[in-house]
Design an enzyme around this catalytic site. Structure first.
Site, PDB file in Angstrom:
ATOM      1  N   GLU A   5      21.021  44.124  37.692  1.00 52.73           N
ATOM      2  CA  GLU A   5      20.769  45.547  37.482  1.00 52.73           C
ATOM      3  C   GLU A   5      21.853  46.167  36.596  1.00 52.73           C
ATOM      4  O   GLU A   5      23.041  46.155  36.923  1.00 52.73           O
ATOM      5  CB  GLU A   5      20.732  46.269  38.836  1.00 52.73           C
ATOM      6  CG  GLU A   5      20.664  47.773  38.758  1.00 52.73           C
ATOM      7  CD  GLU A   5      19.378  48.289  38.132  1.00 52.73           C
ATOM      8  OE1 GLU A   5      19.468  49.090  37.175  1.00 52.73           O
ATOM      9  OE2 GLU A   5      18.303  47.884  38.594  1.00 52.73           O
TER      10      GLU A   5
ATOM     11  N   SER B   8      14.404  49.612  34.637  1.00 51.34           N
ATOM     12  CA  SER B   8      14.203  48.411  35.465  1.00 51.34           C
ATOM     13  C   SER B   8      12.735  48.026  35.549  1.00 51.34           C
ATOM     14  O   SER B   8      12.387  46.835  35.593  1.00 51.34           O
ATOM     15  CB  SER B   8      14.755  48.666  36.871  1.00 51.34           C
ATOM     16  OG  SER B   8      16.131  48.939  36.842  1.00 51.34           O
TER      17      SER B   8
ATOM     18  N   HIS C   8      23.664  50.269  40.447  1.00 55.99           N
ATOM     19  CA  HIS C   8      22.718  51.318  40.064  1.00 55.99           C
ATOM     20  C   HIS C   8      23.317  52.664  40.449  1.00 55.99           C
ATOM     21  O   HIS C   8      24.073  52.756  41.409  1.00 55.99           O
ATOM     22  CB  HIS C   8      21.388  51.088  40.809  1.00 55.99           C
ATOM     23  CG  HIS C   8      20.214  51.771  40.189  1.00 55.99           C
ATOM     24  ND1 HIS C   8      20.115  53.145  40.105  1.00 55.99           N
ATOM     25  CD2 HIS C   8      19.078  51.275  39.641  1.00 55.99           C
ATOM     26  CE1 HIS C   8      18.975  53.455  39.522  1.00 55.99           C
ATOM     27  NE2 HIS C   8      18.331  52.350  39.226  1.00 55.99           N
TER      28      HIS C   8
ATOM     29  N   ASP D  15      18.394  43.578  33.453  1.00 52.75           N
ATOM     30  CA  ASP D  15      17.150  44.298  33.220  1.00 52.75           C
ATOM     31  C   ASP D  15      17.258  45.207  32.001  1.00 52.75           C
ATOM     32  O   ASP D  15      16.338  45.320  31.214  1.00 52.75           O
ATOM     33  CB  ASP D  15      16.734  45.097  34.460  1.00 52.75           C
ATOM     34  CG  ASP D  15      17.800  46.074  34.931  1.00 52.75           C
ATOM     35  OD1 ASP D  15      18.959  45.988  34.487  1.00 52.75           O
ATOM     36  OD2 ASP D  15      17.478  46.937  35.776  1.00 52.75           O
ATOM     37  N   HIS D  16      18.432  45.837  31.828  1.00 44.60           N
ATOM     38  CA  HIS D  16      18.621  46.747  30.701  1.00 44.60           C
ATOM     39  C   HIS D  16      20.103  47.081  30.574  1.00 44.60           C
ATOM     40  O   HIS D  16      20.896  46.861  31.497  1.00 44.60           O
ATOM     41  CB  HIS D  16      17.802  48.031  30.870  1.00 44.60           C
ATOM     42  CG  HIS D  16      18.102  48.762  32.145  1.00 44.60           C
ATOM     43  ND1 HIS D  16      19.229  49.538  32.328  1.00 44.60           N
ATOM     44  CD2 HIS D  16      17.425  48.827  33.323  1.00 44.60           C
ATOM     45  CE1 HIS D  16      19.228  50.056  33.541  1.00 44.60           C
ATOM     46  NE2 HIS D  16      18.144  49.637  34.176  1.00 44.60           N
TER      47      HIS D  16
END
Length: 668
Positions: free
Chosen positions: A284, A329, A449, A503-504
């Site tokens: 994440e 995500s 996150h 994810d990013h």
């Protein structure tokens, strides 16, 4: 018989129950008229389909009746006026009547489209032939309109049967307190169901794709979905699937083909046998900018945010020019599992994502692998589980399964289970199922996150960085390191190919990594413990959508499959390769040498992003033949992408799956 009630909240809920009843009659009629297009419903499916149907009807009814609910509960005494009550009846009948009209229309329109009506279908209103077509529709399906008017009568009778007396005289203070409480209760109910019957911070308002939480059969999702829901949830979405065309269809298909087949080629040295486990780890928010071993902007004297990853990268095959294919995500798993990127809108938020797939998990199932997905949030989070079921994942382990075994003390209060608590659970489960046959497992981490919290008891272990996220990344890197320490002695460890990515990206503390294309760069790493052929660095461009074709190439998967990406290790497939994403109203297309900005009409920038990372010099005036070939390639890619989205076509061309119609016709 007339039921008289003084409680305005109870009256409202009973009247909404009447709407439930007529909506369920619509669903039964839908099944009756379209059962030849819907695969057989077995006894074991009924409870799940009923739950899904009630969920989508609930959200439909909430959306339709928001104004009516407000009028029913607003804490003012003019609610008792006869004129106001008549207005409420009109609002109830008109809004729910429109909802019923859409539902009934789809009973008879469904065979033409074999998908629920969404806002984009109303393009027919612009056609000159719409009025004649509507006239024919009314004549051909007159009994449908008769059924609709019967439902309206039932709706009216049900409304009037739930009568409400004038509330007894109360002090002003008591009146407003009680009625404000009723409004608050209703608001909580609305939020709870619109979010998918959960208050989890990780959940979103449910979408059409969430129908796959209740079934993995696309024809059953059509049975469950409610048309007002489909229409309302696609407001603003129809324009997000344009019909862009730059070439003749055959030329675009030739330039950007989506059907792939394995062809014997010069061995790459990266082949693996089908007894090798495959473990994908999606981190994440671990953008390249935060990783010292990947960022040339990271000061040497600064403490690393990722000491474990930095050390592990020396033991495997590291892609130094890897890109994400979305910006949240929710975009990662469709790209990794199904080789489908997200551009203007999250792919899973589009109605066009509700379709049939034969994605990477399904291919792995076919090759004898057992498939599993681990994520510490609730099952509704990001649409991961619903999409995973449709893609072919068989086993899911989420917050619910963790808390069944370990209680709820490890919930982080926002998203799910802390990484350092969830990873041992993953270890335990893999140990249990790795004894039977090879596994294909995906772990999506959670804790790095926003709001970037660190678990109680561990804060002193992780120092602050230059950005709030850095402390959380240090924690997640620590948890990942502890996880690898715990599994390295397991018998399955050395027989596993680990694919680690993010994810990013998630912002940066440098100018370079806040500029395209560097702002979309992520880690990507292949690691096979103890195998020296999986060592080195690769500076050629790669992206999320390449994971599926690259892995299938390594496994020598010998059947056609659908993918927008390419096999990175296949020299023939990698020619003319590029990474593509979308931000700020334009497509960002990067090759090994240049970055191009394309606004759907023209290429307006060409940047040598390696030598000029801040994009200070636009080389567009120096376009050459090599540029033209690259531009043709990504124009064809974009055209093919939207063509497949509009057709909801994510299967290889040579695959001719039996449709529900063909299957049922064969039975009869």
């Amino acid at each position: 018989m007339k039921i008289n009630l003084k409680n305005s909240l109870t009256v409202l809920l009973l009247r909404l129950f009447v709407v439930y009843a007529v909506f369920m009659l619509c669903r039964l009629a839908f099944y009756f008229f379209n059962n030849n297009l819907i695969d057989d419903v077995h006894a074991g499916d009924i409870i799940s389909l009923l739950r899904g149907s009630l969920m989508f009807d609930t959200v439909s009814i909430i959306y339709i009746n928001l104004l009516f609910a407000l009028m029913s509960l607003i804490p003012f005494k003019f609610r008792d006026n006869s004129g106001y009550k008549k207005a409420m009846l009109w609002i109830f009948m008109i809004t729910n009547g429109l909802g019923l009209l859409i539902n009934v229309a789809d009973i008879f329109y469904y065979p033409f489209k074999q998908a629920r009506i969404v806002l984009g279908d109303f393009f027919l209103l612009q056609e000159d032939a719409f009025v004649p077509l509507l006239g024919d529709f009314v004549i051909d399906y007159w009994y449908g309109f008769l059924f609709y008017f019967i439902l309206l009568v039932l709706l009216y009778i049900g409304y009037k049967a739930v009568g409400d007396k004038k509330e007894p005289v109360q002090t002003n203070r008591r009146y407003y307190v009680v009625n404000t409480a009723y409004m608050s209760i209703m608001a909580i109910i609305i939020i709870f169901f619109v979010r998918g019957a959960t208050f989890s911070a990780a959940s979103f308002p449910i979408s059409m794709n969430d129908a796959f939480l209740y079934t993995d059969n696309p024809t059953h999702t059509s049975f469950m979905l409610s048309n007002p829901f489909c229409l309302i949830r696609t407001i603003g979405k129809s324009k997000d699937v344009p019909d862009l065309k730059y070439f003749d269809t055959k030329i675009a298909q030739n330039l950007a083909g989506t059907t792939h087949t394995y062809e014997a080629a010069e061995p790459s040295g990266f082949e693996i046998d089908r007894k090798t486990n495959v473990f994908i780890i999606v981190l994440e928010s671990f953008g390249k900018a935060h990783i010292k071993s990947l960022s040339d902007q990271f000061p040497k004297e600064r403490e690393s945010n990722t000491p474990f990853l930095d050390s592990l990268f020396n033991e495997g095959y590291l892609f130094t020019n890897a890109h994400q294919n979305g910006y949240r995500s929710i975009d990662a798993l469709p790209a990794i599992w199904a080789s489908i990127p997200s551009f203007k809108e999250h792919f899973l938020s589009l109605p066009n994502s509700v379709a049939s797939y034969y994605a990477l998990p399904a291919c792995m199932n076919e090759m004898g692998y057992q498939t599993a997905f681990f994520h510490g949030a609730v099952k509704e989070s990001m649409g991961f589980v619903s999409f995973g079921r449709n893609a072919g994942i068989k086993n899911f382990y989420s917050r619910e399964e963790y808390e069944e075994e370990n209680g709820d003390e490890d919930f982080d209060g926002k998203w799910g289970i802390w990484d350092h608590k969830f990873f041992p659970f993953v270890h335990k489960k893999i140990n249990a199922f790795s004894k039977d046959k090879p596994f294909f497992t995906t772990l999506f981490t959670l804790s790095s996150h926003h709001p970037y919290k660190v678990p109680p008891g561990l804060p002193k272990k992780f120092s602050e960085g230059t950005m709030p996220i850095h402390r959380a990344i240090k924690y997640s890197d620590y948890a990942l390191g502890e996880f690898f320490k715990s599994i390295e002695k397991e018998p399955w460890y050395k027989n596993t190919l680990f694919i680690i990515t993010a994810d990013h990206s998630s912002g940066a503390d440098s100018y370079k990594f806040n500029k395209a294309p560097h702002d979309y760069t992520i880690p990507m790493f292949f690691f096979k413990p103890g195998n020296n052929k999986f060592k080195g660095k690769d500076d050629k461009i790669i992206q999320h959508i390449d994971v599926m074709p690259t892995l299938l190439g390594m496994l020598k998967y010998d059947k056609p499959y659908f993918a927008f990406g390419k096999d990175h290790f296949n020299k023939k497939d990698s020619n003319g390769h590029f990474a593509i994403n979308f931000s700020n109203g334009a497509f960002n297309c990067s090759t090994d040498s240049y970055y191009y900005l394309f606004n759907e009409k023209d290429v307006i920038s060409k940047i040598d992003y390696r030598m000029d990372p801040l994009g200070n010099t636009n080389l567009i005036a120096k376009r050459n033949q090599q540029d033209e070939e690259a531009i043709k390639g990504f124009k064809a890619f974009i055209q093919e992408y939207y063509a497949h989205l509009n057709a909801r076509d994510y299967l290889p061309r040579t695959t001719k799956p039996k449709t529900a119609l063909a299957v049922n016709a064969g039975r009869k």
